[in-house]
Design an enzyme around this catalytic site. Structure first.
Site, PDB file in Angstrom:
ATOM      1  N   SER A   3       0.569  -0.790  -0.234  1.00 18.22           N
ATOM      2  CA  SER A   3      -0.136  -0.224   0.559  1.00 18.22           C
ATOM      3  C   SER A   3       0.539   1.404   0.031  1.00 18.22           C
ATOM      4  O   SER A   3       0.247   2.249  -0.562  1.00 18.22           O
ATOM      5  CB  SER A   3      -1.130  -0.035   1.789  1.00 18.22           C
ATOM      6  OG  SER A   3       0.292  -0.264   2.754  1.00 18.22           O
ATOM      7  N   CYS A   4       2.197   0.802   0.123  1.00 16.71           N
ATOM      8  CA  CYS A   4       2.931   2.198   0.417  1.00 16.71           C
ATOM      9  C   CYS A   4       3.313   2.750  -1.450  1.00 16.71           C
ATOM     10  O   CYS A   4       2.649   2.233  -2.140  1.00 16.71           O
ATOM     11  CB  CYS A   4       4.348   1.578   0.198  1.00 16.71           C
ATOM     12  SG  CYS A   4       4.891   1.796   2.600  1.00 16.71           S
ATOM     13  N   ILE A   5       4.113   4.217  -1.182  1.00 15.51           N
ATOM     14  CA  ILE A   5       4.034   4.871  -2.649  1.00 15.51           C
ATOM     15  C   ILE A   5       5.311   4.504  -2.790  1.00 15.51           C
ATOM     16  O   ILE A   5       6.051   5.329  -2.037  1.00 15.51           O
ATOM     17  CB  ILE A   5       3.207   6.047  -2.236  1.00 15.51           C
ATOM     18  CG1 ILE A   5       1.737   5.825  -2.579  1.00 15.51           C
ATOM     19  CG2 ILE A   5       3.929   7.481  -3.242  1.00 15.51           C
ATOM     20  CD1 ILE A   5       1.086   5.597  -4.165  1.00 15.51           C
TER      21      ILE A   5
END
Lengths: 178, 129
Positions: free
Chosen positions: A32-34
């Site tokens: 879910s990180c960018i």
């Protein structure tokens, strides 16, 4: 992307790397990180970060360590590192990856991360080229800073590292002057 | 106790997102008169024509950085006593010492919680109402 890459730099949540070596590759594994890849084509400098969550609200009482996770600061660190390495802010172009909603019931945190990153780049006037966000699968991103080429592929079978407490600068938030 | 609404503030940061974040925090503290600029030179020109009580400035900016802005303010006859709070991504001792020698009123290392910013402001102005 060259199989004979001279140097591979793997970054994890809370980290960033900026390089100008011809054969270096910066890589990361995202849920879910960018990850934002910035590139200055003229200076042949590139950098990538890996962060979680968006900007804190003014009424939130957060520990400083939590804030490190937030994109505003992560992006500032990356942009400053790019400029310190010789990039021109006006020439920066961005590619954007990650933000998957891997675990059901987390309120679309991945989507929120991606939305934050897009809004940040728009606000800062940084053009976004390639963008591969959302979905439900993890991604592996490999970025060649010298020419700005990126390879992003979904990885269904790779276990993601658990969220970690990011490293923060010494004395973060507080310096007692008086 | 000073009213936050009576304090004029200039926020200086080359990142629009950071300026917006600080502006929102200041509004939450009760500040009403908040201006912002993306460069130190623009901020200096603006406060010379319309003075403020408080400057909150990033250190790390291209061309004129936060130390340059602090020096310009402290050596300006009219602006010299303006309260100056420096924000930086680094707690580099040399920068802190330089800022202290130039008369910075307080110093905050990013990333900071909004409450930490309020505390720094209150240490200079007293508790805000």
């Amino acid at each position: 992307m060259s199989a004979l890459a001279a140097r591979r730099i793997a970054i994890i949540q809370g980290e960033h790397a900026v390089v100008r070596e011809p054969d270096a590759i910066i890589s990361t594994l995202l849920g879910s990180c960018i990850a934002v890849c910035l590139h200055d084509a003229e200076a042949r400098i590139g950098g990538m970060n890996h962060f979680l969550l968006g900007e804190p609200q003014a009424d939130q009482q957060l520990r400083d360590v939590d804030l490190q996770r937030y994109g505003v600061h992560a992006m500032e660190l990356l942009i400053n590192a790019m400029m310190k390495a010789g990039a021109e802010r006006s020439r920066l172009r961005a590619n954007l990856y990650g933000g998957a909603n891997i675990i059901a019931g987390l309120g679309g945190i991945g989507s929120a991360n991606a939305a934050f990153a897009k809004r940040f780049l728009t606000t800062e006037g940084i053009t976004v080229g390639q963008s591969d966000t959302g979905g439900t699968l993890a991604r592996k991103v490999e970025f060649r800073p010298y020419d700005g080429k990126v390879r992003c592929k979904t990885v269904a079978d790779r276990p993601l590292p658990p969220p970690i407490t990011p490293r923060i600068p010494a004395g973060c938030g507080e310096i007692e002057l008086f | 106790m000073p009213a936050a609404s009576a304090i004029k503030v200039m926020v200086v940061d080359d990142q629009a997102s950071m300026r917006a974040m600080i502006r929102r925090a200041l509004q939450d503290f009760g500040f009403k008169d908040i201006r912002d600029k993306g460069s130190a030179s623009e901020a200096f020109a603006a406060i010379r024509t319309d003075r403020v009580h408080l400057v909150i400035s990033d250190y790390n900016m291209p061309d004129m950085d936060g130390i340059d802005l602090l020096r310009a303010i402290r050596t300006d006859e009219v602006l010299a006593k303006t309260v100056f709070i420096m924000l930086t991504g680094s707690s580099d001792r040399e920068i802190v010492q330089k800022a202290a020698a130039l008369g910075v009123n307080n110093y905050l290392v990013k990333p900071f919680a909004p409450a930490a910013l309020k505390e720094k402001i209150e240490r200079v102005f007293g508790a805000l109402t």
